[in-house]
Design a protein around this motif. Sequence first.
Motif, PDB file in Angstrom:
ATOM      1  N   THR A 101       0.784  -1.149  -0.040  1.00  0.00           N
ATOM      2  CA  THR A 101      -0.076   0.001   0.027  1.00  0.00           C
ATOM      3  C   THR A 101       1.006   1.353   0.078  1.00  0.00           C
ATOM      4  N   GLY A 333       3.577  -7.745   6.065  1.00  0.00           N
ATOM      5  CA  GLY A 333       3.167  -7.027   4.820  1.00  0.00           C
ATOM      6  C   GLY A 333       4.295  -7.580   3.819  1.00  0.00           C
ATOM      7  N   ALA A 335       7.051  -6.571   2.743  1.00  0.00           N
ATOM      8  CA  ALA A 335       8.561  -6.392   3.230  1.00  0.00           C
ATOM      9  C   ALA A 335       9.185  -6.331   1.740  1.00  0.00           C
ATOM     10  N   TYR A 338      13.185  -7.521   0.862  1.00  0.00           N
ATOM     11  CA  TYR A 338      13.255  -8.827   0.888  1.00  0.00           C
ATOM     12  C   TYR A 338      12.821  -9.648  -0.185  1.00  0.00           C
ATOM     13  N   TYR A 384      16.205 -16.538   8.440  1.00  0.00           N
ATOM     14  CA  TYR A 384      16.902 -15.502   8.887  1.00  0.00           C
ATOM     15  C   TYR A 384      16.408 -14.856  10.319  1.00  0.00           C
TER      16      TYR A 384
HETATM   17  P1  NAP Z   1       6.312  -5.804   6.731  1.00  0.00           P
HETATM   18  O1  NAP Z   1       6.054  -6.031   5.317  1.00  0.00           O
HETATM   19  O2  NAP Z   1       5.298  -6.383   7.476  1.00  0.00           O
HETATM   20  O3  NAP Z   1       7.648  -5.913   7.039  1.00  0.00           O
HETATM   21  C1  NAP Z   1       8.477  -5.225   8.320  1.00  0.00           C
HETATM   22  C2  NAP Z   1       9.458  -6.046   8.863  1.00  0.00           C
HETATM   23  O4  NAP Z   1       8.864  -7.261   9.518  1.00  0.00           O
HETATM   24  C3  NAP Z   1      10.445  -6.728   8.030  1.00  0.00           C
HETATM   25  O5  NAP Z   1      11.204  -5.567   7.566  1.00  0.00           O
HETATM   26  C4  NAP Z   1      10.812  -7.859   8.725  1.00  0.00           C
HETATM   27  O6  NAP Z   1      11.692  -7.432   9.685  1.00  0.00           O
HETATM   28  C5  NAP Z   1       9.662  -8.317   9.166  1.00  0.00           C
HETATM   29  N1  NAP Z   1       9.042  -9.395   8.529  1.00  0.00           N
HETATM   30  C6  NAP Z   1       7.895  -9.325   7.941  1.00  0.00           C
HETATM   31  N2  NAP Z   1       7.609 -10.490   7.235  1.00  0.00           N
HETATM   32  C7  NAP Z   1       8.441 -11.236   7.614  1.00  0.00           C
HETATM   33  C8  NAP Z   1       8.815 -12.720   7.090  1.00  0.00           C
HETATM   34  N3  NAP Z   1       7.704 -13.362   6.187  1.00  0.00           N
HETATM   35  N4  NAP Z   1       9.787 -13.331   7.663  1.00  0.00           N
HETATM   36  C9  NAP Z   1      10.477 -12.563   8.442  1.00  0.00           C
HETATM   37  N5  NAP Z   1      10.512 -11.361   8.838  1.00  0.00           N
HETATM   38  C10 NAP Z   1       9.308 -10.642   8.344  1.00  0.00           C
HETATM   39  O7  NAP Z   1       5.888  -4.056   6.991  1.00  0.00           O
HETATM   40  P2  NAP Z   1       6.207  -2.787   6.336  1.00  0.00           P
HETATM   41  O8  NAP Z   1       7.651  -2.644   5.736  1.00  0.00           O
HETATM   42  O9  NAP Z   1       5.874  -1.862   7.072  1.00  0.00           O
HETATM   43  O10 NAP Z   1       5.134  -2.813   5.085  1.00  0.00           O
HETATM   44  C11 NAP Z   1       5.501  -2.982   3.560  1.00  0.00           C
HETATM   45  C12 NAP Z   1       4.378  -3.196   3.004  1.00  0.00           C
HETATM   46  O11 NAP Z   1       3.225  -4.145   3.188  1.00  0.00           O
HETATM   47  C13 NAP Z   1       3.516  -1.696   2.854  1.00  0.00           C
HETATM   48  O12 NAP Z   1       3.207  -1.298   1.631  1.00  0.00           O
HETATM   49  C14 NAP Z   1       2.424  -2.071   3.727  1.00  0.00           C
HETATM   50  O13 NAP Z   1       1.375  -1.226   3.494  1.00  0.00           O
HETATM   51  C15 NAP Z   1       2.067  -3.657   3.302  1.00  0.00           C
HETATM   52  N6  NAP Z   1       1.207  -4.339   4.290  1.00  0.00           N
HETATM   53  C16 NAP Z   1       0.196  -4.913   3.983  1.00  0.00           C
HETATM   54  C17 NAP Z   1      -0.367  -6.066   4.533  1.00  0.00           C
HETATM   55  C18 NAP Z   1      -1.295  -6.887   4.215  1.00  0.00           C
HETATM   56  O14 NAP Z   1      -1.085  -7.194   2.943  1.00  0.00           O
HETATM   57  N7  NAP Z   1      -2.205  -7.460   4.668  1.00  0.00           N
HETATM   58  C19 NAP Z   1       0.011  -5.918   6.235  1.00  0.00           C
HETATM   59  C20 NAP Z   1       0.971  -4.960   6.602  1.00  0.00           C
HETATM   60  C21 NAP Z   1       1.593  -4.141   5.594  1.00  0.00           C
HETATM   61  P3  NAP Z   1      13.237  -7.232   9.691  1.00  0.00           P
HETATM   62  O15 NAP Z   1      13.786  -6.668   8.578  1.00  0.00           O
HETATM   63  O16 NAP Z   1      13.425  -6.733  11.421  1.00  0.00           O
HETATM   64  O17 NAP Z   1      13.800  -8.612   9.628  1.00  0.00           O
END
Ligand code: NAP
Length: 411
Positions: A101, A333, A335, A338, A384
């Motif tokens: 998003t 989300g 991420a 990665y 990791y």
């Molecule tokens: P994120 O994608 O959840 O990632 C945040 C951190 O959480 C990552 O840097 C990593 O931490 C850890 N992480 C997330 N998933 C992981 C996994 N499968 N395995 C290991 N570690 C994991 O949050 P964000 O960076 O704030 O959001 C990125 C995008 O995703 C945004 O566009 C957001 O709006 C969207 N989003 C979508 C949903 C959904 O689809 N329901 C939910 C939340 C966010 P480390 O770097 O510390 O290892």
Amino acid sequence: MEFEKLKPPDDGKKIEYVDGKLLVPDNPIIPYIEGDGIGKDVVPAALKVLDTAAEKTGREIVWFRIYAGEDAYKLYGNHLPEDTIKAIKEYRVAIKGPLTTPVGGGYRSLNVTIRQTLDLYACVRPVYYIDGVPSPLKKPENVNLIIFRENTEDVYAGIEWPKGSDEAKKLIDFLSTLGAKIREDSGIGVKPISEFATKRLVRMAIKYAIENKRRNVTLVHKGNIMKYTEGAFRDWGYEVAREEFPNTTVTEDELWEKFEGKQPDGVVVVKDRIADNMFQQLLTRTAEYDVLAMPNLNGDYISDFAAGLVGGLGVAPGSNIGDGMGVFEPVHGSAPKYAKQNKVNPTAEILSGALMFEYLGWNDCSELIKKAVEITIKSKVVTYDIHRHTGGKLVGTREFAEAVVENMHSL
Ligand code: NAP
């Protein structure tokens, strides 16, 4: 059912919903969305685990790929095509990876749009400790929560206008006639919380607690400040308990007044906590909390916090549930940093699949998955995120899922 660009599978059967119950065949057609970013890593890995669990219990899932996010944009010129919504409506149960998003502008959250369009009004997220996963708590085994987060209202309703827009100006003028002073250079967002949506969420949480013999339901709100939205959430929550579950619930006060603090068998205690206090309560008095019910934004914050207590987002599953319909997805989300590196942990996506199986009534299948994941992590074959705390054998997303499949074969 006619689709613009999708072709449903020829084999497999549809899940039906009759008289308030899902009728699930042994070979259901289940739509899936790979999603953006790490969705491309975790979803294919998770589907293999789910296939193995289904096969081992004499069933088969007939997957039906549907599209949202970047993939959909390439195919349809639209991030959330009508085909995708139609397919979930038709087949009732789906699993998805995360969707990106944009922040501050761009298109609206696709996740929020899916939840609202399909009226998947409860975001249900279990948070429990898996032996072997590193945790910042001394006693992580005390964490055993089910979070029910309202999914359709609150500041998430998407009713907002930017600074300087005609709509913001009109609202500021109108609100000034009601005595509210708002700076002219303000963006304006609206926070609706209704009796209807609150009651159906809390009803679902209390029913869940009763049916699954959980001890208590906590209404988490910020009603001391937002009296007519969050405060009303609390009041309507207690009203549901009092009016609809008079013999199976007691309030915390009644527990002391009538039962000297001793919880009678078969009765769920309904209590409430202010949201900021809830964070520290979860750290300091972890074992006292069980089922939590809350408005949308509190649920967003508390879900990630609770996930952090038991190992982080890599292991936190979730679901979006309506009446006879469910979309299952991890809490994390996309991420992007990665993405497509075969690096991240697929456990959250795998366990979202296990939750989906529970929703289908396939508890044996779900248990098999949970056990195989636990065995794998305990044997220190880890991605990791866990490896950085525990060491062990560092593997990629695919290899972790393969290890889970292998361990499942030994069960
Ligand atoms: P994120 O994608 O959840 O990632 C945040 C951190 O959480 C990552 O840097 C990593 O931490 C850890 N992480 C997330 N998933 C992981 C996994 N499968 N395995 C290991 N570690 C994991 O949050 P964000 O960076 O704030 O959001 C990125 C995008 O995703 C945004 O566009 C957001 O709006 C969207 N989003 C979508 C949903 C959904 O689809 N329901 C939910 C939340 C966010 P480390 O770097 O510390 O290892």
